[in-house]
Motif scaffolding. Structure first.
Motif, PDB file in Angstrom:
ATOM      1  N   LEU A   4       0.727  -1.136   0.052  1.00 10.02           N
ATOM      2  CA  LEU A   4       0.076  -0.128   0.027  1.00 10.02           C
ATOM      3  C   LEU A   4       0.838   1.305   0.156  1.00 10.02           C
ATOM      4  O   LEU A   4       1.778   1.268   0.600  1.00 10.02           O
ATOM      5  N   VAL A   5       0.493   2.198  -0.756  1.00 11.59           N
ATOM      6  CA  VAL A   5       1.165   3.361  -0.892  1.00 11.59           C
ATOM      7  C   VAL A   5       0.212   4.607  -1.102  1.00 11.59           C
ATOM      8  O   VAL A   5      -0.691   4.720  -1.777  1.00 11.59           O
ATOM      9  N   GLU A   6       0.285   5.442   0.187  1.00 10.99           N
ATOM     10  CA  GLU A   6      -0.619   6.715   0.289  1.00 10.99           C
ATOM     11  C   GLU A   6      -0.170   8.056  -0.419  1.00 10.99           C
ATOM     12  O   GLU A   6       1.478   7.785  -0.552  1.00 10.99           O
ATOM     13  N   SER A   7      -0.767   8.617  -0.932  1.00 10.47           N
ATOM     14  CA  SER A   7      -0.314   9.944  -1.528  1.00 10.47           C
ATOM     15  C   SER A   7      -1.490  11.004  -1.580  1.00 10.47           C
ATOM     16  O   SER A   7      -2.654  10.467  -0.936  1.00 10.47           O
ATOM     17  N   GLY A   8      -1.250  12.218  -1.468  1.00  8.80           N
ATOM     18  CA  GLY A   8      -2.322  13.149  -1.607  1.00  8.80           C
ATOM     19  C   GLY A   8      -2.243  14.266  -0.286  1.00  8.80           C
ATOM     20  O   GLY A   8      -3.001  15.130  -0.163  1.00  8.80           O
ATOM     21  N   GLY A   9      -1.309  13.769   0.528  1.00 10.02           N
ATOM     22  CA  GLY A   9      -1.009  14.734   1.766  1.00 10.02           C
ATOM     23  C   GLY A   9      -0.632  16.095   1.558  1.00 10.02           C
ATOM     24  O   GLY A   9      -0.005  16.091   0.550  1.00 10.02           O
ATOM     25  N   GLY A  10      -0.650  17.021   2.436  1.00 16.93           N
ATOM     26  CA  GLY A  10      -0.205  18.263   2.191  1.00 16.93           C
ATOM     27  C   GLY A  10      -0.510  19.270   3.352  1.00 16.93           C
ATOM     28  O   GLY A  10      -0.998  18.962   4.354  1.00 16.93           O
ATOM     29  N   LEU A  11      -0.427  20.666   3.016  1.00 17.20           N
ATOM     30  CA  LEU A  11      -0.658  21.619   3.796  1.00 17.20           C
ATOM     31  C   LEU A  11      -1.978  22.204   3.442  1.00 17.20           C
ATOM     32  O   LEU A  11      -2.051  22.639   2.263  1.00 17.20           O
ATOM     33  N   VAL A  12      -2.890  22.459   4.243  1.00 18.39           N
ATOM     34  CA  VAL A  12      -4.360  23.152   3.890  1.00 18.39           C
ATOM     35  C   VAL A  12      -4.533  23.836   5.058  1.00 18.39           C
ATOM     36  O   VAL A  12      -4.281  23.622   6.042  1.00 18.39           O
ATOM     37  N   GLN A  13      -5.360  25.022   4.522  1.00 13.23           N
ATOM     38  CA  GLN A  13      -5.987  25.784   5.346  1.00 13.23           C
ATOM     39  C   GLN A  13      -7.245  25.134   6.165  1.00 13.23           C
ATOM     40  O   GLN A  13      -7.817  24.446   5.624  1.00 13.23           O
ATOM     41  N   ALA A  14      -7.528  25.367   7.515  1.00 13.21           N
ATOM     42  CA  ALA A  14      -8.680  25.205   8.321  1.00 13.21           C
ATOM     43  C   ALA A  14      -9.976  25.368   7.537  1.00 13.21           C
ATOM     44  O   ALA A  14     -10.071  26.691   6.639  1.00 13.21           O
ATOM     45  N   GLY A  15     -10.764  24.376   7.279  1.00 12.49           N
ATOM     46  CA  GLY A  15     -11.879  24.704   6.539  1.00 12.49           C
ATOM     47  C   GLY A  15     -11.842  23.996   5.075  1.00 12.49           C
ATOM     48  O   GLY A  15     -12.868  24.092   4.479  1.00 12.49           O
ATOM     49  N   GLY A  16     -10.672  23.850   4.692  1.00 13.35           N
ATOM     50  CA  GLY A  16     -10.280  23.334   3.249  1.00 13.35           C
ATOM     51  C   GLY A  16     -10.392  22.025   3.119  1.00 13.35           C
ATOM     52  O   GLY A  16     -10.943  21.461   4.108  1.00 13.35           O
ATOM     53  N   THR A 115      -1.219  18.305   7.093  1.00  8.07           N
ATOM     54  CA  THR A 115      -1.039  19.481   8.217  1.00  8.07           C
ATOM     55  C   THR A 115      -2.269  20.516   7.929  1.00  8.07           C
ATOM     56  O   THR A 115      -2.392  21.070   6.598  1.00  8.07           O
ATOM     57  N   VAL A 116      -2.926  20.742   8.939  1.00 12.23           N
ATOM     58  CA  VAL A 116      -4.025  21.936   8.782  1.00 12.23           C
ATOM     59  C   VAL A 116      -3.826  23.021   9.711  1.00 12.23           C
ATOM     60  O   VAL A 116      -3.344  22.972  10.705  1.00 12.23           O
ATOM     61  N   SER A 117      -3.683  24.196   8.782  1.00 14.01           N
ATOM     62  CA  SER A 117      -3.244  25.240   9.684  1.00 14.01           C
ATOM     63  C   SER A 117      -4.533  26.323   9.962  1.00 14.01           C
ATOM     64  O   SER A 117      -5.695  26.104   9.409  1.00 14.01           O
ATOM     65  N   SER A 118      -4.215  27.005  11.101  1.00 16.81           N
ATOM     66  CA  SER A 118      -5.460  27.757  11.647  1.00 16.81           C
ATOM     67  C   SER A 118      -5.531  29.020  10.879  1.00 16.81           C
ATOM     68  O   SER A 118      -4.691  29.463  10.045  1.00 16.81           O
TER      69      SER A 118
END
Length: 118
Positions: A4-16, A115-118
């Protein structure tokens, strides 16, 4: 054993929103239950979502229910986690896992950071 290989993670703003993918290879995941788990810094790994082989039955942790959707495309050997209305507390490494018939989760991916930023 399925790989299994995951992908698609990253940094996103809260609510995104963000969509994670889990690609399976090596062994077919026919009849496997597929799940997503996550582990935040300094915390234990926790269950997020489960989808059965047919795709018609899903289960979610109460912390994500109504915001996250798990799905699978068996023809593509891929499982997805669509995440919406993201919160900073969703920040974690997200792992895909597979459970062969009659077993618990025995195959795991390497994880992808969300990672979800505020």
């Amino acid at each position: 054993q399925v790989q299994l290989v995951e992908s698609g993670g990253g940094l996103v703003q809260a609510g995104g929103s963000l969509r994670l993918s889990c690609a399976a290879s090596g062994r077919t995941f026919t009849n496997f239950r597929m799940g997503w788990f996550r582990q935040a810094p300094g915390k234990e790994r926790e269950f997020v979502a489960l989808v059965r082989w047919t795709g018609g039955t899903t289960n979610y942790a109460d912390s994500v229910k109504g915001r996250f959707t798990i799905s699978r495309d068996n023809a593509k050997n891929t499982v997805y986690l669509q995440m919406s209305s993201l919160k900073p507390e969703d920040t974690a490494v997200y792992y895909c896992a597979a459970a062969p018939p009659g077993t618990t989760f025995v195959s795991w991916g390497q994880g992808t950071q969300v990672t979800v930023s505020s």
